[in-house]
Write a protein that holds these residues in place. Structure first.
Motif, PDB file in Angstrom:
ATOM      1  N   ILE A 119     -14.296   2.406 -23.103  1.00 39.28           N
ATOM      2  CA  ILE A 119     -13.154   3.257 -22.755  1.00 39.28           C
ATOM      3  C   ILE A 119     -12.958   3.165 -21.241  1.00 39.28           C
ATOM      4  O   ILE A 119     -13.816   3.601 -20.468  1.00 39.28           O
ATOM      5  CB  ILE A 119     -13.386   4.709 -23.180  1.00 39.28           C
ATOM      6  N   VAL A 120     -11.858   2.563 -20.838  1.00 42.69           N
ATOM      7  CA  VAL A 120     -11.573   2.405 -19.404  1.00 42.69           C
ATOM      8  C   VAL A 120     -10.744   3.588 -18.931  1.00 42.69           C
ATOM      9  O   VAL A 120      -9.617   3.797 -19.397  1.00 42.69           O
ATOM     10  CB  VAL A 120     -10.827   1.087 -19.128  1.00 42.69           C
ATOM     11  N   ASP A 121     -11.311   4.389 -18.033  1.00 41.90           N
ATOM     12  CA  ASP A 121     -10.583   5.502 -17.437  1.00 41.90           C
ATOM     13  C   ASP A 121      -9.716   4.930 -16.322  1.00 41.90           C
ATOM     14  O   ASP A 121     -10.147   4.783 -15.175  1.00 41.90           O
ATOM     15  CB  ASP A 121     -11.569   6.540 -16.903  1.00 41.90           C
ATOM     16  N   LYS A 122      -8.484   4.619 -16.660  1.00 40.57           N
ATOM     17  CA  LYS A 122      -7.602   3.836 -15.779  1.00 40.57           C
ATOM     18  C   LYS A 122      -6.670   4.772 -15.013  1.00 40.57           C
ATOM     19  O   LYS A 122      -5.549   5.041 -15.427  1.00 40.57           O
ATOM     20  CB  LYS A 122      -6.817   2.818 -16.613  1.00 40.57           C
ATOM     21  N   ASN A 123      -7.165   5.288 -13.878  1.00 38.99           N
ATOM     22  CA  ASN A 123      -6.347   6.199 -13.076  1.00 38.99           C
ATOM     23  C   ASN A 123      -5.781   5.548 -11.813  1.00 38.99           C
ATOM     24  O   ASN A 123      -5.093   6.196 -11.027  1.00 38.99           O
ATOM     25  CB  ASN A 123      -7.127   7.473 -12.728  1.00 38.99           C
ATOM     26  N   ASP A 124      -6.071   4.267 -11.612  1.00 45.17           N
ATOM     27  CA  ASP A 124      -5.522   3.445 -10.520  1.00 45.17           C
ATOM     28  C   ASP A 124      -5.825   3.983  -9.122  1.00 45.17           C
ATOM     29  O   ASP A 124      -5.098   3.708  -8.170  1.00 45.17           O
ATOM     30  CB  ASP A 124      -4.008   3.236 -10.677  1.00 45.17           C
ATOM     31  N   LEU A 125      -6.919   4.755  -9.005  1.00 45.74           N
ATOM     32  CA  LEU A 125      -7.354   5.172  -7.677  1.00 45.74           C
ATOM     33  C   LEU A 125      -8.858   5.001  -7.568  1.00 45.74           C
ATOM     34  O   LEU A 125      -9.597   5.275  -8.515  1.00 45.74           O
ATOM     35  CB  LEU A 125      -6.992   6.646  -7.420  1.00 45.74           C
ATOM     36  N   GLN A 126      -9.310   4.559  -6.415  1.00 45.53           N
ATOM     37  CA  GLN A 126     -10.728   4.468  -6.123  1.00 45.53           C
ATOM     38  C   GLN A 126     -10.936   4.912  -4.681  1.00 45.53           C
ATOM     39  O   GLN A 126      -9.970   5.248  -3.984  1.00 45.53           O
ATOM     40  CB  GLN A 126     -11.245   3.052  -6.364  1.00 45.53           C
ATOM     41  N   MET A 127     -12.156   4.947  -4.224  1.00 45.82           N
ATOM     42  CA  MET A 127     -12.451   5.534  -2.921  1.00 45.82           C
ATOM     43  C   MET A 127     -11.664   4.875  -1.793  1.00 45.82           C
ATOM     44  O   MET A 127     -11.249   5.534  -0.840  1.00 45.82           O
ATOM     45  CB  MET A 127     -13.950   5.440  -2.634  1.00 45.82           C
ATOM     46  N   SER A 128     -11.427   3.573  -1.885  1.00 44.46           N
ATOM     47  CA  SER A 128     -10.798   2.840  -0.792  1.00 44.46           C
ATOM     48  C   SER A 128      -9.276   2.804  -0.878  1.00 44.46           C
ATOM     49  O   SER A 128      -8.617   2.266   0.008  1.00 44.46           O
ATOM     50  CB  SER A 128     -11.338   1.406  -0.754  1.00 44.46           C
ATOM     51  N   GLY A 129      -8.696   3.343  -1.940  1.00 44.34           N
ATOM     52  CA  GLY A 129      -7.246   3.304  -2.104  1.00 44.34           C
ATOM     53  C   GLY A 129      -6.866   3.113  -3.553  1.00 44.34           C
ATOM     54  O   GLY A 129      -7.630   3.467  -4.460  1.00 44.34           O
ATOM     55  N   THR A 130      -5.696   2.549  -3.799  1.00 45.08           N
ATOM     56  CA  THR A 130      -5.309   2.285  -5.175  1.00 45.08           C
ATOM     57  C   THR A 130      -6.070   1.064  -5.696  1.00 45.08           C
ATOM     58  O   THR A 130      -6.375   0.135  -4.937  1.00 45.08           O
ATOM     59  CB  THR A 130      -3.798   2.024  -5.300  1.00 45.08           C
ATOM     60  N   THR A 131      -6.367   1.087  -6.972  1.00 47.19           N
ATOM     61  CA  THR A 131      -7.060  -0.055  -7.575  1.00 47.19           C
ATOM     62  C   THR A 131      -6.208  -1.312  -7.479  1.00 47.19           C
ATOM     63  O   THR A 131      -6.703  -2.400  -7.185  1.00 47.19           O
ATOM     64  CB  THR A 131      -7.390   0.260  -9.047  1.00 47.19           C
ATOM     65  N   SER A 132      -4.903  -1.151  -7.714  1.00 48.59           N
ATOM     66  CA  SER A 132      -4.027  -2.322  -7.707  1.00 48.59           C
ATOM     67  C   SER A 132      -3.947  -2.972  -6.335  1.00 48.59           C
ATOM     68  O   SER A 132      -3.764  -4.191  -6.229  1.00 48.59           O
ATOM     69  CB  SER A 132      -2.623  -1.927  -8.190  1.00 48.59           C
ATOM     70  N   ASN A 133      -4.114  -2.192  -5.273  1.00 49.28           N
ATOM     71  CA  ASN A 133      -4.064  -2.762  -3.923  1.00 49.28           C
ATOM     72  C   ASN A 133      -5.424  -3.208  -3.417  1.00 49.28           C
ATOM     73  O   ASN A 133      -5.511  -3.958  -2.447  1.00 49.28           O
ATOM     74  CB  ASN A 133      -3.472  -1.748  -2.940  1.00 49.28           C
ATOM     75  N   THR A 134      -6.490  -2.742  -4.049  1.00 52.78           N
ATOM     76  CA  THR A 134      -7.840  -3.119  -3.617  1.00 52.78           C
ATOM     77  C   THR A 134      -8.217  -4.460  -4.225  1.00 52.78           C
ATOM     78  O   THR A 134      -8.313  -5.463  -3.521  1.00 52.78           O
ATOM     79  CB  THR A 134      -8.856  -2.031  -4.009  1.00 52.78           C
ATOM     80  N   VAL A 135      -8.447  -4.480  -5.516  1.00 47.99           N
ATOM     81  CA  VAL A 135      -8.570  -5.727  -6.275  1.00 47.99           C
ATOM     82  C   VAL A 135      -7.904  -5.474  -7.624  1.00 47.99           C
ATOM     83  O   VAL A 135      -8.413  -4.698  -8.434  1.00 47.99           O
ATOM     84  CB  VAL A 135     -10.039  -6.162  -6.491  1.00 47.99           C
ATOM     85  N   LYS A 136      -6.787  -6.096  -7.846  1.00 47.67           N
ATOM     86  CA  LYS A 136      -5.965  -5.833  -9.032  1.00 47.67           C
ATOM     87  C   LYS A 136      -6.710  -6.209 -10.312  1.00 47.67           C
ATOM     88  O   LYS A 136      -7.297  -7.291 -10.408  1.00 47.67           O
ATOM     89  CB  LYS A 136      -4.666  -6.628  -8.921  1.00 47.67           C
ATOM     90  N   VAL A 137      -6.691  -5.316 -11.305  1.00 50.44           N
ATOM     91  CA  VAL A 137      -7.339  -5.610 -12.590  1.00 50.44           C
ATOM     92  C   VAL A 137      -6.322  -5.912 -13.692  1.00 50.44           C
ATOM     93  O   VAL A 137      -6.692  -6.397 -14.765  1.00 50.44           O
ATOM     94  CB  VAL A 137      -8.254  -4.445 -13.033  1.00 50.44           C
TER      95      VAL A 137
END
Length: 289
Positions: free
Chosen positions: A181-199
């Motif tokens: 189950i991927v909790d896909k909220n598109d935010l991580q400590m360093s910024g958005t997931t899509s701008n950090t390393v896109k999945v």
């Protein structure tokens, strides 16, 4: 996905509201920085699993035929602690007293199976939960066991390569008793997931590794229940694709001033902010009614 009992959905929605309020209270009482953003985003899925869809007995957390839950995003362990308290496994006072203390720190920011009987794996170093879950699922099959393994993963965590080795292995072995189950909220400590390393496109990538994919709004209890209701029976003698539920969520879900705010990846609550958070969570109940 089929229909679900609306009364059940309402009961689980109410429980999720209670857990969110207790979670915020817990973070306030331990007077340290929890990871409330990601903890709140996964509440609905965790509530549905523990209160309905996992074969689990809180009075016997080590029963042999229990379903296993691996929280790969271990920094969100306070969500599980709050659920354990609500299930009667520990009191809130006990969990506060024994949080992050050198002598008796059974409860810490990252869950430790050495000290908490209900924890299946010590996690926090990201990227290792799905490999552990894959090994458990394979072991269950080899032993002829029917229990299922669930693994909750953060979307930012998918930037760790070990996850993709596990996706590849689980697909190869056709571990139908494994649910990621991927909790896909598109935010991580360093910024958005899509701008950090896109999945993304995550669904296509996971399917390419030999998995079935279900995509839902993970903060909509009806959709969560429909996804979990649709899971086929776990049978060690039937090989089928493992299942990945992509749970699209809002970081900080339920607390208006936290929602989609990167700064609430981690943080503590003042008394005033706690009161504001609880009022916001209660408002979600009123809106639903």
């Amino acid at each position: 996905m089929g229909n679900v009992d609306i009364e059940l959905v309402r009961q689980l929605e109410d429980k999720a509201i209670d857990i969110r309020k207790d979670l915020c209270t817990y973070i306030y009482r331990i007077a340290t920085a929890g990871h409330l953003g990601g903890e709140l985003s996964m509440v609905d899925v965790a509530v549905a699993l523990y209160y309905k869809y996992m074969n689990y007995d809180p009075s016997n957390p080590q029963m042999p035929d229990r379903d296993r839950l691996i929280l790969s995003k271990g920094h969100c362990g306070e969500t599980l602690y709050t659920i354990y308290s609500d299930l009667g496994m520990y009191t809130m006072d006990y969990m506060v007293e024994h949080f992050n203390t050198l002598a008796t720190g059974r409860f810490s920011m990252h869950p430790n199976r050495k000290y908490i009987e209900a924890i299946e794996a010590s996690t926090g170093s990201l990227g290792h939960g799905l490999p552990i879950a894959t090994g458990l699922a394979l072991g269950a099959r080899m032993s002829g066991e029917r229990w299922r393994t669930f693994c909750i993963i953060g979307d930012g965590e998918l930037q760790e390569g070990t996850n993709w080795e596990a996706f590849m292995a689980a697909g190869q072995f056709q571990l139908g008793n494994l649910v990621a189950i991927v909790d896909k909220n598109d935010l991580q400590m360093s910024g958005t997931t899509s701008n950090t390393v896109k999945v993304d496109p995550l669904d296509e990538k996971v399917k390419a590794f030999g998995w079935d994919v279900i995509e839902i709004n993970g903060n909509d209890m009806k959709e969560v229940c429909e996804a979990l209701e649709s899971l086929p029976e776990s049978d060690p003698y039937i090989r089928r694709k493992p299942i990945c539920i992509i749970s699209n969520t809002t970081k900080g879900a339920g607390v208006a001033f936290m929602e989609n705010v990167i700064g609430w990846h981690a943080g503590s609550l003042s008394k005033e902010k706690l009161e504001e958070a609880i009022e916001s969570i209660e408002n979600t109940r009123k809106v639903r009614q």
